[in-house]
Design an enzyme around this catalytic site. Structure first.
Site, PDB file in Angstrom:
ATOM      1  N   HIS A 146      49.614  71.697   2.187  1.00  9.73           N
ATOM      2  CA  HIS A 146      48.697  72.070   1.202  1.00  9.73           C
ATOM      3  C   HIS A 146      48.999  71.247   0.095  1.00  9.73           C
ATOM      4  CE1 HIS A 146      47.231  74.459  -2.092  1.00  9.73           C
ATOM      5  NE2 HIS A 146      46.718  75.263  -1.273  1.00  9.73           N
ATOM      6  N   ARG A 193      42.098  74.709  -8.785  1.00  4.77           N
ATOM      7  CA  ARG A 193      41.269  73.227  -9.157  1.00  4.77           C
ATOM      8  C   ARG A 193      39.787  73.718  -9.113  1.00  4.77           C
ATOM      9  NH1 ARG A 193      43.275  70.694  -4.310  1.00  4.77           N
ATOM     10  NH2 ARG A 193      44.654  72.486  -3.776  1.00  4.77           N
TER      11      ARG A 193
END
Lengths: 559, 256
Positions: free
Chosen positions: A327, A347
């Site tokens: 990740h 994000r």
């Protein structure tokens, strides 16, 4: 721990570039994405999957010769925890229609649908019911639920693009086509998805998505799904029995080669028990706690690849295990939170990724492998623009304060309550200060080979969720693992129930395959005292272990 | 590369802690969970996600010179010098049986299943014992008033660790009341998503079977071309954004 002065000074550089970055974001000007043709070279150079010396070929079993991470091969080239000759299979300790191994999202979905299809279910789980990576999934669950702009067609394309076009097409078709139905099932069970007042589900982008199809429940989507389906299983306790703190350590076959149950290990009394079942579904999840290449991990304490080990011994081949997902954003500082997942949703909501100079170097919504590789490149000696932490590590900034500037004051606190509270405990307000992150071991992209009905090549043995391989190809996109566990968990429940109802008498139970596997290890010259499944990682102090000198068990007092 | 998350700490200040009364000296920066591992425990009970969301490691502790009983999650709480603690990995809790599909979502239904909510004496021990800083007493007050949605919203961050129930003089199991209310709220008290039902109907009608089959049969190089050319919904687009290419979405006229 609040950020020390050294980091506060570097944060000034982030603050200096922030107003211009926010303006660009508002104007829809994004940092240029890596072209799909250039991804390969980038990954080969910087993604951990391609590091030399980190993989080797498996010497035994159905996928002999397949080269995958050393840490997984170590477990496949290991002996059973038990001497198969010592287990008494003449009388089962538990008898059930369907044994589901694993009490996370996949296992629980399987159990619910199997029960609805008229069979009795027993869930055996290593820790508590719900102790699983599903509980920890934060960002969301994908599904093409908004027909005016999205469809399974686009979802399919996105999944393939993320997976390097290597995914098993039939599995992807099931995943995307069953997506809306999976969300509707969860809605009907009372999962509290984030919605508009008219009932419209809120959706957003994730890395590699072409449409905003990420549904979420604030920033605890997985926990909300898990606690909801677990509660539903508890409502059906007459038909769904849950045995906690009892991991399975080996499968039992019958003399016709069909799966006939499993051996459970009681973690507290240290007994082994035989569960006889007409069919078995493996839903044991992933492998983050193997700490592949010494990476920190976001995974649950029990994520040790048990299901892969057991099924492999029973003859089920594996695929796509040559790739592991890192990740892009795990906490690298403060130390107490090391490895903890910072959801991609930050994000998706607009937060940039920045180097030590406060500059962008990557588009923040790349597929995970590309994003992680770009971050590792920035931190590498080639570029040398990572942010040094006070504990001698290196990371990059995730500029969460942008979100309040883009979407209004208070958005970070409201949309990311769990992370906001977590950082508050360390004296860091993430709506004002950025987070320091680095790629962290997150997901087992591959696993057991299954059909689109979740069957393995062993009759009566099914598998669903992270333990399987194929649907995500070589790299999973955000929001497709929660969808995977629900969609394929439900498919496995139905398929296994049908198998149970059609199956005749179970033959004579046997652990012969385990004996044969041990013999194959000898034959191939694998000389080891390793045992598997691992069950739990050992984080106890090595200095303490040196003094744990008991030579033999006395009762259950451990050696 | 970063190191794996073990209990090993850099050389630093050591502090004493008392685990169920037994003294161990541990590095001052560790969480209670990592400190116990540093001391030599291999945890079975009392350890789950290690990230503050699963509720396995509720812990109660006291510090020297204070009469107060404090709470925290072992995986999130940093040790304090002289603290004495115990994990509370399990606490017996009453859970009512119900079939959610037969319920409407009223406060009366909740009160019928959990009549003990009216025994609440308003002592606030539950709120003080919540490691997630949830105002537990407040949501129980909503339950008493029959405000199911209020309970759902106020309890949303609950990790069901059981610490509230362990402290409750009225023997309530707050977290089970809360999950029932959240499910009733999600199922009955907010509108269902119409667009979701439409999407399910399109799939079930086989609307995408053919286009999907074409993708499944396609050569990789052709797939890559379609992938690269696919239209992306802009980040800042409103929810009613519609793509230029509508061959593979369900247009409004088709739906109506």
């Amino acid at each position: 721990m609040p950020y020390p002065e050294s980091l506060k000074k570097l944060i000034k550089k982030v603050e200096a570039t922030r107003p211009a970055r926010v303006e660009r974001k508002k104007a829809g000007q994004e940092f240029e994405a890596v072209d799909v043709e250039d991804r390969d070279e980038l990954l080969r150079k910087y993604h951990p999957d391609y590091r030399k010396g980190t993989r080797r070929e498996i010497k035994v079993g159905p996928s002999k010769g397949y080269s995958i991470s050393n840490e997984i091969v170590d477990l496949l080239e290991a002996r059973s925890r038990i001497d198969p000759g010592l287990i008494d299979l003449s009388e089962p300790d538990y008898d059930t229609d369907l044994l589901v191994i694993g009490g996370g999202g996949a296992g629980t979905s399987t159990a619910l649908i199997a029960q609805e299809n008229g069979v009795e279910v027993t869930i055996a789980t290593k820790l508590r019911h719900g102790d699983a990576n599903t509980m920890m999934a934060e960002g969301g669950i994908q599904a093409a639920s908004k027909g005016w702009k999205d469809s399974p067609y686009y979802h399919y394309l996105d999944v393939l693009g993320g997976g390097h076009f290597k995914n098993v097409p039939q599995l992807v078709k099931r995943l995307v086509n069953n997506g809306p139905d999976a969300i509707q099932w969860l809605e009907s069970l009372g999962a509290m998805f984030s919605k508009e007042s008219d009932g419209t589900l809120k959706t957003m982008h994730g890395g590699g998505t072409s449409r905003k199809r990420m549904h979420f429940a604030a920033d605890i989507t997985g926990a909300e799904i898990m606690r909801t389906i677990r509660d539903e299983a508890r409502s059906r306790e007459e038909d769904i029995e849950v045995i906690e703190f009892n991991p399975a350590v080996d499968l039992v076959l019958d003399d016709k080669g069909r799966c006939a149950g499993a051996i459970l290990y009681n973690l507290e009394t240290r007994e082994y028990h035989y569960v006889r079942a007409k069919a078995v579904v493996l839903a044991t999840g992933g492998c983050g706690r193997l700490h592949i290449q010494d990476f920190m991990t976001t995974n649950h304490y029990g994520a040790t690849a048990d299901g892969v080990v057991m099924a492999y011994r029973a003859g089920v081949p594996v695929s796509f295990l040559h790739t592991v997902q890192y990740h892009p954003t795990g906490v690298v500082y403060p130390e107490q939170a090391e490895g903890i997942l910072i959801t991609e949703k930050f994000r998706g909501a607009g937060a940039n990724i920045l180097n030590v100079d406060g500059e962008q170097f990557v588009y923040e919504r790349e597929p995970r492998d590309v994003e992680a590789a770009c971050i590792i490149r920035e931190c590498s000696e080639d570029v040398g623009k990572g942010v040094p932490t006070p504990t001698g590590k290196v990371g990059v900034w995730l500029d969460s304060p942008m979100i309040d500037l883009l979407k209004g004051e208070g958005t970070v606190g409201r949309e990311f309550p769990a992370k906001h509270i977590l950082y508050e405990r360390y004296g860091i307000d993430i709506s004002r200060e950025p987070m320091l992150v680095h790629p962290t071991l997150h997901y087992q992209n591959g696993g057991l080979q299954i059909t689109e009905s979740c069957e393995t090549n062993v009759p009566g043995l099914f598998a669903s969720g992270e333990v399987t391989g194929g649907v995500h190809g070589e790299n999973r996109l955000m929001g497709n693992s929660l969808l995977d566990v629900v969609v394929f968990g439900r498919i496995a429940g139905k398929a296994a129930a049908e198998f149970v109802k059609k199956k005749g008498e179970t033959g004579k139970p046997t652990l012969e395959h385990v004996k044969q596997y041990n013999q194959e290890l000898d034959k191939e010259g694998v000389d080891t005292d390793r045992i598997a499944p691992m069950i739990l990682p050992d984080y106890s102090n090595p200095e303490v272990r040196k003094r744990q000198l008991t030579t033999e068990y006395q009762g259950t007092i451990r050696g | 590369m970063t190191a794996k998350n073990t209990s090993q700490a850099p050389s630093e200040e050591m502090v004493p802690i008392f685990v169920m009364g037994e003294r161990f000296d541990v590095p001052a920066s560790l969480t209670i969970q990592k400190a116990m591992e540093y001391a030599g425990y291999q945890l079975i009970r009392g350890c789950g996600c290690r990230g503050g969301v699963c509720g396995a490691c509720g812990t109660v502790y006291r510090t020297p010179g204070s009469y107060r009983l404090e709470v925290g999650l072992a995986c999130q709480t940093v040790v304090q010098p002289g603290m004495y603690l115990t994990l509370l990995p399990f606490f017996p809790g009453n859970r009512a049986g119900y079939d959610i599909t037969e319920m409407e979502g009223t406060g009366e239904e909740v009160a019928e299943l959990y009549p003990e909510i009216f025994k609440c004496i308003g002592c606030n021990a539950c709120t003080q014992s919540c490691p997630m800083d949830i105002d537990v007493m407040q949501y129980m007050a909503r339950a008493i008033r029959g405000d199911v949605s209020g309970v759902a919203e106020l309890s949303f961050d609950c990790i069901m660790c059981g610490l509230c129930a362990s402290r409750c003089p009225a023997e309530e199991v707050q977290y089970n009341v809360a999950i029932l209310c959240r499910r009733l709220h999600g199922r009955n008290l907010v509108p269902a998503a119409d667009h979701l039902a439409d999407a399910v109907e399109s799939v079930e009608g086989g609307r995408f079977d053919e286009p999907l089959q074409e993708l499944m049969d396609m050569e990789e190089k052709d797939l890559i071309k379609i992938y690269r050319d696919r239209e992306a919904e802009p980040d800042n687009a409103e929810d009613d954004w519609v793509p230029e290419d509508r061959d593979y979405v369900v247009s409004r006229s088709e739906r109506d």
